[in-house]
Structures are given as C-alpha cells and as structure tokens.
Design a protein around this motif. Structure first.
Motif, PDB file in Angstrom:
ATOM      1  N   PHE A 114      -0.291   8.477  37.523  1.00  0.00           N
ATOM      2  CA  PHE A 114       0.762   8.637  38.588  1.00  0.00           C
ATOM      3  C   PHE A 114       2.050   8.578  37.923  1.00  0.00           C
ATOM      4  O   PHE A 114       2.561   7.683  37.190  1.00  0.00           O
TER       5      PHE A 114
ATOM      6  N   CYS B  33       3.479  17.349  45.053  1.00  0.00           N
ATOM      7  CA  CYS B  33       2.482  17.616  46.552  1.00  0.00           C
ATOM      8  C   CYS B  33       3.113  16.463  47.398  1.00  0.00           C
ATOM      9  O   CYS B  33       3.640  15.327  46.913  1.00  0.00           O
TER      10      CYS B  33
ATOM     11  N   CYS C 154       5.846   9.085  41.260  1.00  0.00           N
ATOM     12  CA  CYS C 154       5.507   9.351  42.271  1.00  0.00           C
ATOM     13  C   CYS C 154       6.152   8.284  43.567  1.00  0.00           C
ATOM     14  O   CYS C 154       6.691   7.225  42.944  1.00  0.00           O
TER      15      CYS C 154
ATOM     16  N   CYS D 152       4.779  13.342  43.130  1.00  0.00           N
ATOM     17  CA  CYS D 152       4.202  13.480  44.266  1.00  0.00           C
ATOM     18  C   CYS D 152       4.739  12.478  45.536  1.00  0.00           C
ATOM     19  O   CYS D 152       5.113  11.326  45.041  1.00  0.00           O
TER      20      CYS D 152
ATOM     21  N   PHE E  89      -2.270  17.431  40.950  1.00  0.00           N
ATOM     22  CA  PHE E  89      -1.328  17.055  41.943  1.00  0.00           C
ATOM     23  C   PHE E  89       0.028  17.165  41.342  1.00  0.00           C
ATOM     24  O   PHE E  89       0.694  16.138  41.001  1.00  0.00           O
TER      25      PHE E  89
ATOM     26  N   MET F 234       3.593  10.241  48.117  1.00  0.00           N
ATOM     27  CA  MET F 234       2.263   9.560  48.627  1.00  0.00           C
ATOM     28  C   MET F 234       2.399   8.396  49.500  1.00  0.00           C
ATOM     29  O   MET F 234       1.694   7.531  49.548  1.00  0.00           O
TER      30      MET F 234
ATOM     31  N   THR G  44      -7.472  12.727  36.448  1.00  0.00           N
ATOM     32  CA  THR G  44      -6.567  13.242  37.492  1.00  0.00           C
ATOM     33  C   THR G  44      -5.235  12.976  37.268  1.00  0.00           C
ATOM     34  O   THR G  44      -4.849  11.606  36.933  1.00  0.00           O
TER      35      THR G  44
ATOM     36  N   PHE H  32      -1.238  12.876  39.154  1.00  0.00           N
ATOM     37  CA  PHE H  32      -0.374  12.938  40.346  1.00  0.00           C
ATOM     38  C   PHE H  32       1.096  12.782  39.714  1.00  0.00           C
ATOM     39  O   PHE H  32       1.548  12.029  39.215  1.00  0.00           O
TER      40      PHE H  32
END
Length: 216
Positions: A118, A81, A121, A101, A78, A103, A96, A98
């Motif tokens: 992360f 996003c 973020c 982002c 991501f 969130m 994964t 992020f």
C-alpha cells in the motif's frame, strides 16, 4: 538510522502486454478474468462472490456500489483508483499493489494478504479486522481510525504513515515497528504491546493513554 525495508514480491505483470478496456462487464460469481487493463472508467454495481483476477491493472478507476466478497487478486495493480467503501471481505490478495489509491472505509475484514504493498494511499476507516497479514508494507499512507483488531501480523511494516486512533486490540504487535508512524492514540491493550517497537516520543503517548504518571 533508517529502517531496512522488508522485501516483498512485486506483481508479475507487464503493462505493455495488456489490452486496454474502458468498461467491465457485469461479473458473475466464480468468474475468472486475466491479462487486462481497465483505465479511466467507473465500475459500479458489481456484486459477486469468489471472482478471480489474475494479471490485471486498474488505472484511474472509480469503484462504486461494489461488493466482491472472497475475491482472489493475484498479480494485480490498482493505480490512482477510488476503492472507497468497496467490500472485499474474506479476499485472498497476493502480489498486489495499491498505489495512490483512495480506500476510505474499504472492507478488508477476514482477508489473507501476502506480498502486498500500500503506497501513498488514503485508507482511513478501513477494516482489516480478523485478517492474516504477511509480507505486507504500508508506506506514506493514512489509516486513521482503521481496524486491525484480532488480526495476525507477520513481516508487516509501516513507514511514514498516519495511524491515529487505529484499533489494534487482540492483535499481537511483537516485532512490529511503529516508530516512524504518526498517532496521538491507539485502541490497543497493554498485553498486545509486548515487544512492539516505538520511539521515545511515542512512549509518552502510551504513558498518557494508560493513565500513568511519569516522574521526571
């Protein structure tokens, strides 16, 4: 002295191999999507259970009114996003990332996180309550008033992040290094702090939190 960063597995994905899509069709429970890039679009009103994403990139995508409970994310990125208020409750998330982002208020309660990053973020008010978190890095991010209560943390590292008023009660912090995080208070019990690594300045914060008087 800087901390040696935890090594985690990166998403096994090659962006140049992925076809680009500007929209996501309505998902049904138990759907499986793989090898796609969604870019510069809005994904809204997606409600489904046990959807699986494999080798997917979401780039500059805004999610609205989205609930994908028990979603499985494997080798997913991501990037820039907006996942604010998305419901990923009880998700399984592996390899994964992020990155950059928003969130705010995302629901990640009861999730299983493995090899997740992360980076930069904004995840204030995010809920990670009762989650299993292992091989996870959070760096240069904001998690103020987030909820990690009753979670299990293993090989979990925080770097240069804001965690003011995060809830950590019922979560054992032994071996967790909070020394370069920014906070003025945490929701945490004395018994949860055993073995937690903090800075000298943060020690004064905990003295104040627990109503102790420091005689200098």
């Amino acid at each position: 002295m800087s901390k040696k960063m935890l090594k985690i597995e990166s998403p096994k994905i090659f962006p140049e191999e992925l076809p680009v899509h500007m929209q996501l069709d309505m998902l049904q429970s138990n759907d499986f999507l793989e090898m796609k890039m969604f870019k510069n679009c809005v994904i809204d009103n997606q409600v489904a259970n046990k959807v699986a994403f494999d080798k997917i990139i979401f780039k500059n995508v805004t999610f609205t009114e989205t609930s994908l409970t028990k979603v499985e994310l494997t080798d997913v990125i991501f990037e820039k996003c907006d996942l604010s208020n998305v419901d990923f409750g009880e998700a399984i998330i592996h390899r994964t990332k992020f990155e950059g982002c928003k969130m705010v208020g995302i629901n990640l309660a009861g999730v299983t996180l493995r090899n997740v990053l992360f980076d930069s973020c904004i995840a204030d008010y995010a809920t990670f309550r009762s989650s299993s978190i292992k091989q996870v890095i959070i760096q240069d991010s904001s998690l103020c008033k987030s909820d990690f209560s009753f979670s299990k943390l293993q090989k979990f590292e925080l770097y240069r992040s804001k965690i003011d008023l995060a809830q950590l009660s019922g979560t054992k912090l032994e071996g967790i290094d909070l020394s370069d995080c920014d906070f003025n208070g945490l929701g945490v019990g004395v018994e949860d702090l055993k073995g937690c690594i903090i800075s000298r300045e943060q020690a004064y914060i905990f003295v104040s939190m627990f109503g102790l008087i420091l005689n200098e």
